[in-house]
Design a protein around this motif. Structure first.
Motif, PDB file in Angstrom:
ATOM      1  N   GLY A 162      68.980 -81.169 -18.861  1.00 23.36           N
ATOM      2  CA  GLY A 162      70.341 -80.535 -19.261  1.00 23.36           C
ATOM      3  C   GLY A 162      70.927 -81.299 -20.503  1.00 23.36           C
ATOM      4  O   GLY A 162      71.331 -80.684 -21.318  1.00 23.36           O
ATOM      5  N   LEU A 163      70.923 -82.725 -20.388  1.00 21.07           N
ATOM      6  CA  LEU A 163      71.378 -83.553 -21.496  1.00 21.07           C
ATOM      7  C   LEU A 163      70.610 -83.464 -22.815  1.00 21.07           C
ATOM      8  O   LEU A 163      70.938 -83.428 -23.668  1.00 21.07           O
ATOM      9  CB  LEU A 163      71.594 -84.931 -20.859  1.00 21.07           C
ATOM     10  N   SER A 164      68.983 -83.145 -22.522  1.00 21.54           N
ATOM     11  CA  SER A 164      68.476 -82.838 -23.707  1.00 21.54           C
ATOM     12  C   SER A 164      68.799 -81.425 -24.353  1.00 21.54           C
ATOM     13  O   SER A 164      68.975 -81.576 -25.506  1.00 21.54           O
ATOM     14  CB  SER A 164      66.989 -82.730 -23.187  1.00 21.54           C
ATOM     15  N   ARG A 165      69.060 -80.567 -23.524  1.00 23.33           N
ATOM     16  CA  ARG A 165      69.595 -79.185 -24.145  1.00 23.33           C
ATOM     17  C   ARG A 165      70.703 -79.417 -24.994  1.00 23.33           C
ATOM     18  O   ARG A 165      70.967 -78.992 -26.059  1.00 23.33           O
ATOM     19  CB  ARG A 165      69.603 -78.275 -23.022  1.00 23.33           C
ATOM     20  N   ALA A 166      71.727 -80.378 -24.543  1.00 24.76           N
ATOM     21  CA  ALA A 166      72.979 -80.686 -25.112  1.00 24.76           C
ATOM     22  C   ALA A 166      72.747 -81.335 -26.346  1.00 24.76           C
ATOM     23  O   ALA A 166      73.415 -81.114 -27.619  1.00 24.76           O
ATOM     24  CB  ALA A 166      74.098 -81.590 -24.252  1.00 24.76           C
ATOM     25  N   VAL A 167      71.604 -82.088 -26.507  1.00 24.66           N
ATOM     26  CA  VAL A 167      71.573 -82.958 -27.674  1.00 24.66           C
ATOM     27  C   VAL A 167      70.987 -82.041 -28.829  1.00 24.66           C
ATOM     28  O   VAL A 167      71.293 -81.981 -29.840  1.00 24.66           O
ATOM     29  CB  VAL A 167      70.482 -84.158 -27.190  1.00 24.66           C
ATOM     30  N   GLN A 168      70.139 -81.012 -28.207  1.00 24.55           N
ATOM     31  CA  GLN A 168      69.492 -80.102 -29.234  1.00 24.55           C
ATOM     32  C   GLN A 168      70.593 -79.394 -29.762  1.00 24.55           C
ATOM     33  O   GLN A 168      70.384 -78.972 -30.965  1.00 24.55           O
ATOM     34  CB  GLN A 168      68.426 -79.786 -28.722  1.00 24.55           C
ATOM     35  N   THR A 169      71.442 -78.673 -28.975  1.00 25.04           N
ATOM     36  CA  THR A 169      72.417 -77.947 -29.553  1.00 25.04           C
ATOM     37  C   THR A 169      73.459 -78.601 -30.285  1.00 25.04           C
ATOM     38  O   THR A 169      73.782 -78.065 -31.345  1.00 25.04           O
ATOM     39  CB  THR A 169      73.267 -77.360 -28.202  1.00 25.04           C
ATOM     40  N   HIS A 425      64.957 -88.585 -27.890  1.00 28.59           N
ATOM     41  CA  HIS A 425      65.205 -87.129 -28.023  1.00 28.59           C
ATOM     42  C   HIS A 425      64.592 -86.875 -29.520  1.00 28.59           C
ATOM     43  O   HIS A 425      64.903 -87.158 -30.613  1.00 28.59           O
ATOM     44  CB  HIS A 425      66.590 -86.920 -28.226  1.00 28.59           C
ATOM     45  N   ARG A 426      63.519 -86.032 -29.571  1.00 31.44           N
ATOM     46  CA  ARG A 426      62.739 -85.559 -30.827  1.00 31.44           C
ATOM     47  C   ARG A 426      63.717 -84.951 -31.658  1.00 31.44           C
ATOM     48  O   ARG A 426      64.344 -84.060 -31.182  1.00 31.44           O
ATOM     49  CB  ARG A 426      61.534 -85.037 -30.505  1.00 31.44           C
ATOM     50  N   GLN A 452      56.617 -80.749 -36.135  1.00 34.94           N
ATOM     51  CA  GLN A 452      57.797 -81.202 -35.954  1.00 34.94           C
ATOM     52  C   GLN A 452      58.044 -82.471 -36.400  1.00 34.94           C
ATOM     53  O   GLN A 452      57.158 -83.483 -36.695  1.00 34.94           O
ATOM     54  CB  GLN A 452      58.267 -81.403 -34.445  1.00 34.94           C
ATOM     55  N   ASP A 453      59.438 -82.905 -36.796  1.00 38.33           N
ATOM     56  CA  ASP A 453      59.368 -84.289 -37.629  1.00 38.33           C
ATOM     57  C   ASP A 453      59.116 -85.542 -36.499  1.00 38.33           C
ATOM     58  O   ASP A 453      59.399 -85.325 -35.132  1.00 38.33           O
ATOM     59  CB  ASP A 453      61.057 -84.448 -37.712  1.00 38.33           C
ATOM     60  N   PRO A 454      58.495 -86.459 -36.928  1.00 41.79           N
ATOM     61  CA  PRO A 454      58.199 -87.414 -35.797  1.00 41.79           C
ATOM     62  C   PRO A 454      59.117 -88.459 -35.297  1.00 41.79           C
ATOM     63  O   PRO A 454      58.937 -89.055 -34.268  1.00 41.79           O
ATOM     64  CB  PRO A 454      56.930 -88.419 -36.618  1.00 41.79           C
ATOM     65  N   ASP A 455      60.249 -88.472 -35.891  1.00 40.61           N
ATOM     66  CA  ASP A 455      61.350 -89.362 -35.393  1.00 40.61           C
ATOM     67  C   ASP A 455      62.172 -88.812 -34.228  1.00 40.61           C
ATOM     68  O   ASP A 455      62.206 -87.805 -34.130  1.00 40.61           O
ATOM     69  CB  ASP A 455      62.122 -89.827 -36.615  1.00 40.61           C
ATOM     70  N   VAL A 456      62.763 -89.678 -33.537  1.00 38.73           N
ATOM     71  CA  VAL A 456      63.685 -89.544 -32.643  1.00 38.73           C
ATOM     72  C   VAL A 456      65.212 -89.742 -32.890  1.00 38.73           C
ATOM     73  O   VAL A 456      65.285 -90.549 -33.853  1.00 38.73           O
ATOM     74  CB  VAL A 456      63.130 -90.241 -31.072  1.00 38.73           C
ATOM     75  N   LEU A 457      66.010 -89.572 -32.057  1.00 40.21           N
ATOM     76  CA  LEU A 457      67.568 -89.757 -32.282  1.00 40.21           C
ATOM     77  C   LEU A 457      67.900 -91.110 -32.030  1.00 40.21           C
ATOM     78  O   LEU A 457      67.267 -91.598 -30.758  1.00 40.21           O
ATOM     79  CB  LEU A 457      68.379 -88.649 -31.899  1.00 40.21           C
TER      80      LEU A 457
END
Length: 893
Positions: A162-169, A425-426, A452-457
């Protein structure tokens, strides 16, 4: 005669242990609270809401004193609001802590001689999840030991689906709004971790280094040359200019020209810039835009080349010199030695102590490095965060922290959000075969064959969403509708900018989101929290900052084992004031444990004597002592409410401490003992008054010291739990000024008699014959029994006369107290004691007089120091006089 306590009260007293041993009851008591659902919030409740989100500790972390303070204050607020009838949500969770967690797992692999590259990205991330499930979250059971009343059913983790979905959004929305971009900029780089790191992960330390002055240009004094000084000789390999101040007459003729680089032989420009301080060193500075923040900004202003001369491991590369391939510190020595051989080292200063940023995680000096990274354009976001405070939508406590807030948000630089890690988070950016770039949202997928970009947030990106991502955003949810925005954020002032600012920026950005506004009034200010309470740092008992190097750190779990969770919590809350640092040490914890013990013993005594809550009799049926303690409680209740509402935890705890110890235990309980010994109907009234006051005091103290108050309140009332009791309310009964005056007079009289007894050399518990003249005239006739009992007095025998007397001026009259101390005092022992005290007082008087007679001392000493010494001198002089009089009296016997 002594009254007989009702069976139910005595039975409940017997149910309590002989003494309070927190280690035997706290863990079981906490689990009963959790099992009963006392901390589980009901989103369908029609109660008013109160919500707090826990600043998520790192999954790798353990409870330290800063956490213990944070959690104590949040739990205090939550428990109080629950007692006040609110539907309370205190939402817990943990942060995935990208760098810290990845480092832990990589170190485990290194034991077997492996690296993350040996497993590949997917298998390595699986190993991190395995570690998280098996070893992460140590802090959770420590939170239970502290007594955190969090809603465990809503426990969140920043890498949950759920939190990963929020981050991507959030990333997609910021990207679509043009607020996320990719650019090559200067970052804090860790060569050990091989990633950019955030400002908060850089700790500056004063270390001994070297300051080397170097000659650029010709070695011939008649030819153009410039001397510059640097602490990082190796970076000269990336110099692209020398800068001077535009008004410096020494270099005015050189501005706009070039000078030869000492090693590469390139001609580099001499530029003029106001950044240069002409008074420092030679007034000329070397400019290395790719490896220094100030040089980078100057390079942008003058459109200078920005070659990077170090790779991700901190090795020299791309210079075309013999130094390529060297580690940066190895190159520092080698470059300096070559320049010295060539006669270009003009001066060297060692050691040269200067401040150097170090990676908090890996310990090595960070390297400012030009790097391609993802950034958030913060100008509009920061303005919204600043305006929320300016407009009063968010209130910072204390207000003295507001200028720091505005200084930060009004001057914020764009935020580097990418990290060169695998755990996190990618970044949801994908690249096509022809260089195309798209951002992929949570319900979307990238075209086949795209990469996909290799870095994370940055971890702070996901934690910046914490207040609303934990409640179901970006989807509509009953939690968002009921509990968002939250009421208060509690945190230390040291992360005001790094975390609070990010939550404010993101919260304001999504303020109009339908999921956020569902069920809210159109004019409701959509901010992530209404109040920000900033507490200070914890220091040791001597005021020094706690640190591993000093060895003065305290493990809160050690204190919980030794003193109990209540004592730890009371120590921290009692010292907490808005914005102020607090000092703690074992003496503070011992004092808190003594307070808990005092409360336990007092309540047990009350139960043994039949105290119980109930309906109070009419005021006229109560004694002065009963009316006084009820009125004093009303005053304290108002003080406590006012202090808690203003986040003045220390003030609230001080009021409760002194009322409980000084007034309830030391005075009212002693007066109640006398009333319990009576045989009239007021014995029952006293039981009810004492029961009611204890009931209310336990409820007021419960938010801070929850464990002992639970045990005592259950024994006193027979109720299920004080956790779900009600907060005391003002009675509305006018205070009885006459009763207060009489009690204050009685306390003064008893105190003066006790002091006089001490001066006479009488033991505290020793009874002495006495006569009290003027008691009825002073209005204290009905308190005679209490006064004589508490002052340890008995009546004169027929024909006895006073051997000593004192006069006590009270509000209504003077009471003359005559004592007969014949046979009560060991005159020789008392004389020796007084002579010893006299010698100490004379020594103090002589010492203070000598200091005050020293003109050199008076000329240098601060005024407040001199005033303190004068006060000590006056006290010593008074003691010398008092003891002298007393010795003269003994000599006359």
């Amino acid at each position: 005669m002594t009254s007989t306590a009702p069976d139910n009260s005595r039975n409940r007293a017997d149910a309590l242990p002989k003494s309070w041993n927190p280690g035997e009851v706290e863990a079981e008591m906490y689990e009963r609270w959790v099992a009963a659902g006392y901390f589980t919030a009901d989103a369908s409740s029609d109660k008013p809401t109160y919500s707090i989100v826990l600043p998520p500790p790192n999954v790798t972390g353990s409870l330290h004193m800063g956490h213990a303070l944070d959690h104590t204050l949040m739990d205090t607020l939550s428990r109080r609001k629950r007692l006040q009838g609110y539907e309370v949500l205190w939402l817990p969770g943990m942060d995935h802590a990208g760098i810290a967690t990845q480092t832990v797992v990589e170190k485990q692999l290194a034991v077997d001689g492996k690296t993350k590259e040996d497993f590949g990205r997917e298998l390595f991330i699986d190993k991190v999840w395995d570690w998280k499930r098996e070893s992460g979250g140590t802090i959770q059971w420590q939170m239970r030991a502290l007594g955190d009343g969090v809603d465990w059913s809503r426990d969140r983790f920043t890498m949950d689906d759920g939190l990963s979905r929020a981050v991507q959004t959030m990333f997609e929305r910021l990207y679509d709004a043009g607020l996320i971009y990719r650019a090559e900029r200067l970052v804090n780089w860790s060569p050990v971790l091989r990633t950019a790191i955030s400002d908060i992960e850089v700790k500056f330390e004063d270390i001994p280094g070297e300051l080397v002055s170097l000659r650029y240009g010709s070695l011939d004094d008649a030819q153009p040359h410039v001397v510059v000084a640097t602490t990082r000789v190796e970076t000269m390999l990336g110099d692209t200019a020398v800068a001077v101040h535009p008004d410096d007459p020494r270099y005015r003729s050189m501005i706009g020209g070039t000078i030869e680089h000492p090693i590469t032989g390139r001609q580099i420009p001499i530029v003029a810039d106001d950044y240069v301080d002409p008074e420092f060193g030679t007034g000329a500075v070397k400019i290395t835009p790719a490896h220094d923040p100030n040089d980078f900004e100057l390079g942008l202003r003058h459109n200078l080349p920005m070659p990077s001369i170090m790779d991700e491991r901190g090795r020299i590369v791309g210079t075309g010199t013999e130094f390529d391939g060297m580690d940066r510190f190895e190159a520092r020595v080698a470059v300096r030695e070559r320049l010295a051989r060539e006669g270009r080292v003009v001066a060297e200063k060692r050691p040269y102590v200067h401040s150097v940023g170090h990676s908090e995680r890996s310990g090595e000096p960070i390297e400012p490095r030009l790097s391609m990274q993802w950034w958030v354009k913060v100008e509009s976001l920061a303005k919204a965060a600043g305006d929320a405070v300016r407009d009063g939508k968010v209130v910072i406590h204390p207000p003295s922290q507001e200028p720091r807030w505005f200084e930060w948000v009004d001057n914020m630089h764009d935020w580097c959000i990418s990290r060169q890690l695998w755990w996190g988070h990618r970044i949801p950016i994908w690249y096509g075969p022809e260089g195309e770039v798209i951002c992929v949202g949570p319900d979307e997928s990238a075209p086949e064959g795209w990469v996909q970009d290799p870095d994370v947030l940055d971890t702070w990106f996901s934690s910046g969403l914490w207040p609303f991502s934990t409640m179901g955003w970006p989807d509509n949810s009953t939690e968002l509708e009921k509990f968002y925005p939250t009421n208060v954020l509690v945190t230390g002032y040291d992360i005001l900018f790094f975390w609070v600012a990010r939550m404010m920026m993101f919260g304001m950005f999504v303020a109009e989101d339908s999921a956020i506004t569902a069920g809210k009034r159109a004019d409701a200010p959509q901010v992530p929290f209404h109040d920000v309470f900033l507490h200070g740092l914890i220091r040791d008992q001597f005021g020094k900052k706690m640190s591993k190097s000093r060895g003065n750190g305290i493990d809160p779990l050690d204190w919980i084992k030794e003193f109990g969770a209540d004592a730890l919590r009371f120590t921290l809350a009692r010292g907490a004031q808005p914005g102020g640092d607090l000092s703690v040490g074992e003496p503070h914890a011992l004092a808190s444990r003594s307070f808990v013990t005092k409360l336990f013993n007092a309540t047990k005594f009350a139960l043994m004597n039949g105290a119980r809550p109930g309906e109070l009799p009419a005021r006229a049926a109560l004694t002065d002592a009963d009316r006084w303690i009820l009125d004093r409680f009303e005053v304290v209740l108002a003080e406590v409410d006012s202090a808690f509402d203003a986040y003045e935890f220390g003030k609230a705890c001080e009021a409760l401490y002194h009322f409980t110890w000084d007034e309830l235990c030391d005075w009212y309980l002693e007066l109640a003992k006398v009333q319990f010994a009576g045989d009239d109907a007021r014995v029952e009234s006293t039981r009810v008054v004492l029961g009611n006051v204890l009931d209310a005091v336990l409820r007021l103290l419960h938010p801070v010291i929850p464990f002992v108050t639970e045990a005592l309140w259950q024994a006193l009332t027979g109720g299920a739990s004080v956790v779900v009791a009600t907060w005391p309310q003002p009675s509305g009964v006018p205070a009885d000024a006459d009763s207060e005056r009489r009690l204050v007079d009685a306390q003064q009289l008893i105190t003066e008699i006790r002091r006089f007894r001490s001066d006479q050399g009488l033991a505290d518990k020793q009874k002495v014959r006495a006569r009290l003249d003027g008691l009825d005239a002073s209005g204290l006739g009905e308190l005679r029994a209490a006064i004589t009992n508490l002052a340890r007095l008995t009546d004169f025998e027929p024909g006895q006369e006073s051997t000593a007397s004192l006069e006590v001026r009270l509000s209504g009259a003077t009471v003359v107290v005559g004592l007969n101390t014949e046979g009560s005092v060991d005159l020789e022992a008392e004389r020796r004691r007084l002579e010893k005290d006299l010698a100490a007082a004379e020594k103090e008087l002589a010492g203070t007089a000598a200091k005050l007679g020293n003109d050199a001392f008076l000329a240098k000493a601060p005024e407040n120091v001199v005033d303190k010494i004068k006060a000590r001198r006056d006290v010593a002089a008074a003691e010398v006089e008092r003891i002298g009089v007393r010795l003269a009296e003994l000599a006359a016997r």
